[in-house]
Design a protein around this motif. Sequence first.
Motif, PDB file in Angstrom:
ATOM      1  N   THR A  22      -0.949  -6.615  -3.065  1.00 53.15           N
ATOM      2  CA  THR A  22      -1.200  -7.757  -3.951  1.00 53.15           C
ATOM      3  C   THR A  22      -1.199  -7.325  -5.409  1.00 53.15           C
ATOM      4  O   THR A  22      -0.660  -8.032  -6.268  1.00 53.15           O
ATOM      5  N   GLU A  23      -1.770  -6.177  -5.710  1.00 54.21           N
ATOM      6  CA  GLU A  23      -1.787  -5.698  -7.094  1.00 54.21           C
ATOM      7  C   GLU A  23      -0.395  -5.267  -7.551  1.00 54.21           C
ATOM      8  O   GLU A  23      -0.029  -5.474  -8.705  1.00 54.21           O
ATOM      9  N   ALA A  24       0.400  -4.673  -6.657  1.00 58.93           N
ATOM     10  CA  ALA A  24       1.752  -4.235  -7.015  1.00 58.93           C
ATOM     11  C   ALA A  24       2.652  -5.412  -7.364  1.00 58.93           C
ATOM     12  O   ALA A  24       3.631  -5.254  -8.093  1.00 58.93           O
ATOM     13  N   SER A  25       2.306  -6.582  -6.882  1.00 63.15           N
ATOM     14  CA  SER A  25       3.112  -7.771  -7.170  1.00 63.15           C
ATOM     15  C   SER A  25       2.833  -8.321  -8.562  1.00 63.15           C
ATOM     16  O   SER A  25       3.534  -9.210  -9.028  1.00 63.15           O
ATOM     17  N   GLY A  26       1.809  -7.803  -9.223  1.00 64.00           N
ATOM     18  CA  GLY A  26       1.457  -8.279 -10.554  1.00 64.00           C
ATOM     19  C   GLY A  26       0.424  -9.378 -10.553  1.00 64.00           C
ATOM     20  O   GLY A  26       0.037  -9.872 -11.604  1.00 64.00           O
ATOM     21  N   LYS A  27      -0.021  -9.771  -9.377  1.00 67.35           N
ATOM     22  CA  LYS A  27      -1.054 -10.801  -9.265  1.00 67.35           C
ATOM     23  C   LYS A  27      -2.356 -10.132  -8.839  1.00 67.35           C
ATOM     24  O   LYS A  27      -2.351  -9.074  -8.239  1.00 67.35           O
ATOM     25  N   HIS A  28      -3.446 -10.768  -9.148  1.00 65.69           N
ATOM     26  CA  HIS A  28      -4.724 -10.235  -8.688  1.00 65.69           C
ATOM     27  C   HIS A  28      -4.955 -10.679  -7.258  1.00 65.69           C
ATOM     28  O   HIS A  28      -4.495 -11.735  -6.823  1.00 65.69           O
ATOM     29  N   ALA A  29      -5.671  -9.850  -6.513  1.00 63.66           N
ATOM     30  CA  ALA A  29      -5.937 -10.136  -5.105  1.00 63.66           C
ATOM     31  C   ALA A  29      -6.665 -11.468  -4.963  1.00 63.66           C
ATOM     32  O   ALA A  29      -7.630 -11.732  -5.659  1.00 63.66           O
ATOM     33  N   ASN A  30      -6.147 -12.305  -4.055  1.00 64.75           N
ATOM     34  CA  ASN A  30      -6.796 -13.588  -3.791  1.00 64.75           C
ATOM     35  C   ASN A  30      -7.093 -13.770  -2.307  1.00 64.75           C
ATOM     36  O   ASN A  30      -7.446 -14.855  -1.873  1.00 64.75           O
ATOM     37  N   ASN A  80      -0.960   1.131  13.692  1.00 70.39           N
ATOM     38  CA  ASN A  80      -2.207   1.877  13.858  1.00 70.39           C
ATOM     39  C   ASN A  80      -2.033   3.102  14.748  1.00 70.39           C
ATOM     40  O   ASN A  80      -2.781   4.066  14.633  1.00 70.39           O
ATOM     41  N   LYS A  81      -1.043   3.098  15.626  1.00 67.72           N
ATOM     42  CA  LYS A  81      -0.772   4.275  16.458  1.00 67.72           C
ATOM     43  C   LYS A  81      -0.053   5.349  15.660  1.00 67.72           C
ATOM     44  O   LYS A  81      -0.293   6.528  15.844  1.00 67.72           O
ATOM     45  N   LEU A  82       0.836   4.926  14.767  1.00 67.58           N
ATOM     46  CA  LEU A  82       1.566   5.881  13.931  1.00 67.58           C
ATOM     47  C   LEU A  82       0.701   6.457  12.817  1.00 67.58           C
ATOM     48  O   LEU A  82       0.858   7.610  12.431  1.00 67.58           O
ATOM     49  N   HIS A  83      -0.208   5.621  12.293  1.00 64.51           N
ATOM     50  CA  HIS A  83      -1.047   6.023  11.163  1.00 64.51           C
ATOM     51  C   HIS A  83      -2.496   5.602  11.436  1.00 64.51           C
ATOM     52  O   HIS A  83      -3.012   4.684  10.787  1.00 64.51           O
ATOM     53  N   PRO A  84      -3.168   6.271  12.377  1.00 65.03           N
ATOM     54  CA  PRO A  84      -4.516   5.835  12.775  1.00 65.03           C
ATOM     55  C   PRO A  84      -5.564   5.902  11.668  1.00 65.03           C
ATOM     56  O   PRO A  84      -6.555   5.182  11.713  1.00 65.03           O
ATOM     57  N   SER A  85      -5.358   6.735  10.676  1.00 64.96           N
ATOM     58  CA  SER A  85      -6.359   6.846   9.612  1.00 64.96           C
ATOM     59  C   SER A  85      -6.034   5.974   8.396  1.00 64.96           C
ATOM     60  O   SER A  85      -6.742   6.023   7.394  1.00 64.96           O
ATOM     61  N   ALA A  86      -4.991   5.169   8.486  1.00 61.58           N
ATOM     62  CA  ALA A  86      -4.599   4.316   7.360  1.00 61.58           C
ATOM     63  C   ALA A  86      -5.662   3.257   7.102  1.00 61.58           C
ATOM     64  O   ALA A  86      -6.217   2.671   8.027  1.00 61.58           O
ATOM     65  N   ASP A  87      -5.953   3.031   5.850  1.00 66.24           N
ATOM     66  CA  ASP A  87      -6.919   2.012   5.443  1.00 66.24           C
ATOM     67  C   ASP A  87      -6.133   0.740   5.115  1.00 66.24           C
ATOM     68  O   ASP A  87      -5.544   0.622   4.043  1.00 66.24           O
ATOM     69  N   LEU A  88      -6.127  -0.194   6.037  1.00 65.22           N
ATOM     70  CA  LEU A  88      -5.324  -1.403   5.862  1.00 65.22           C
ATOM     71  C   LEU A  88      -5.829  -2.286   4.731  1.00 65.22           C
ATOM     72  O   LEU A  88      -5.040  -2.987   4.100  1.00 65.22           O
ATOM     73  N   LYS A  89      -7.130  -2.240   4.452  1.00 62.86           N
ATOM     74  CA  LYS A  89      -7.657  -3.034   3.330  1.00 62.86           C
ATOM     75  C   LYS A  89      -7.093  -2.525   2.007  1.00 62.86           C
ATOM     76  O   LYS A  89      -6.716  -3.308   1.144  1.00 62.86           O
ATOM     77  N   VAL A  90      -7.007  -1.219   1.867  1.00 58.86           N
ATOM     78  CA  VAL A  90      -6.447  -0.636   0.643  1.00 58.86           C
ATOM     79  C   VAL A  90      -4.956  -0.980   0.543  1.00 58.86           C
ATOM     80  O   VAL A  90      -4.468  -1.330  -0.526  1.00 58.86           O
ATOM     81  N   LEU A  91      -4.241  -0.898   1.658  1.00 58.17           N
ATOM     82  CA  LEU A  91      -2.827  -1.256   1.657  1.00 58.17           C
ATOM     83  C   LEU A  91      -2.640  -2.717   1.267  1.00 58.17           C
ATOM     84  O   LEU A  91      -1.780  -3.046   0.450  1.00 58.17           O
ATOM     85  N   PHE A  92      -3.459  -3.595   1.810  1.00 59.88           N
ATOM     86  CA  PHE A  92      -3.399  -5.020   1.494  1.00 59.88           C
ATOM     87  C   PHE A  92      -3.633  -5.249   0.002  1.00 59.88           C
ATOM     88  O   PHE A  92      -2.879  -5.960  -0.658  1.00 59.88           O
ATOM     89  N   LEU A  93      -4.656  -4.617  -0.540  1.00 60.24           N
ATOM     90  CA  LEU A  93      -4.950  -4.756  -1.973  1.00 60.24           C
ATOM     91  C   LEU A  93      -3.849  -4.145  -2.832  1.00 60.24           C
ATOM     92  O   LEU A  93      -3.479  -4.702  -3.867  1.00 60.24           O
ATOM     93  N   TRP A 102       4.803  -9.541   0.767  1.00 58.63           N
ATOM     94  CA  TRP A 102       5.092  -8.900   2.053  1.00 58.63           C
ATOM     95  C   TRP A 102       6.403  -8.122   1.954  1.00 58.63           C
ATOM     96  O   TRP A 102       6.541  -7.037   2.506  1.00 58.63           O
ATOM     97  N   ALA A 103       7.370  -8.653   1.220  1.00 62.48           N
ATOM     98  CA  ALA A 103       8.675  -8.008   1.063  1.00 62.48           C
ATOM     99  C   ALA A 103       8.562  -6.668   0.343  1.00 62.48           C
ATOM    100  O   ALA A 103       9.443  -5.814   0.492  1.00 62.48           O
ATOM    101  N   LEU A 104       7.495  -6.454  -0.416  1.00 60.69           N
ATOM    102  CA  LEU A 104       7.302  -5.164  -1.087  1.00 60.69           C
ATOM    103  C   LEU A 104       7.203  -4.021  -0.087  1.00 60.69           C
ATOM    104  O   LEU A 104       7.545  -2.879  -0.399  1.00 60.69           O
ATOM    105  N   LEU A 105       6.746  -4.319   1.130  1.00 59.91           N
ATOM    106  CA  LEU A 105       6.631  -3.281   2.159  1.00 59.91           C
ATOM    107  C   LEU A 105       7.983  -2.664   2.488  1.00 59.91           C
ATOM    108  O   LEU A 105       8.067  -1.492   2.839  1.00 59.91           O
ATOM    109  N   ARG A 106       9.046  -3.452   2.372  1.00 58.41           N
ATOM    110  CA  ARG A 106      10.383  -2.935   2.675  1.00 58.41           C
ATOM    111  C   ARG A 106      10.795  -1.830   1.716  1.00 58.41           C
ATOM    112  O   ARG A 106      11.604  -0.978   2.060  1.00 58.41           O
ATOM    113  N   GLY A 107      10.256  -1.872   0.512  1.00 58.83           N
ATOM    114  CA  GLY A 107      10.630  -0.890  -0.498  1.00 58.83           C
ATOM    115  C   GLY A 107       9.892   0.427  -0.398  1.00 58.83           C
ATOM    116  O   GLY A 107      10.226   1.373  -1.090  1.00 58.83           O
TER     117      GLY A 107
END
Length: 79
Positions: free
Chosen positions: A34-42, A18-31, A50-55
């Motif tokens: 989950t969508e990038a994994s091919g599953k619907h948000a649950n 949050n200090k590096l990216h104060p305007s980041a929308d974490l809800k959008v990142l979270f969604l 979580w490992a997708l973040l590394r990429g």
Amino acid sequence: KRVSFDSFQKALNAAGFNKLHPSADLKVLFLFITEASGKHANGFLTQGEWALLRGLDASAVKGSPARLRRLLEQKYGSM
């Protein structure tokens, strides 16, 4: 193992995201994750999701969702 949005948010804040990216929308990142994994948000992230973040290279897409889309299309093609 699964992580809720609240745990996700606490982990990123503890890591200083949050200090590096104060305007980041974490809800959008979270969604997005989950969508990038091919599953619907649950409401939870799995270890695999979580490992997708590394990429993601945040410095390559700083400030531009359209640039992120172009980078993803270049690397993975159109879906």
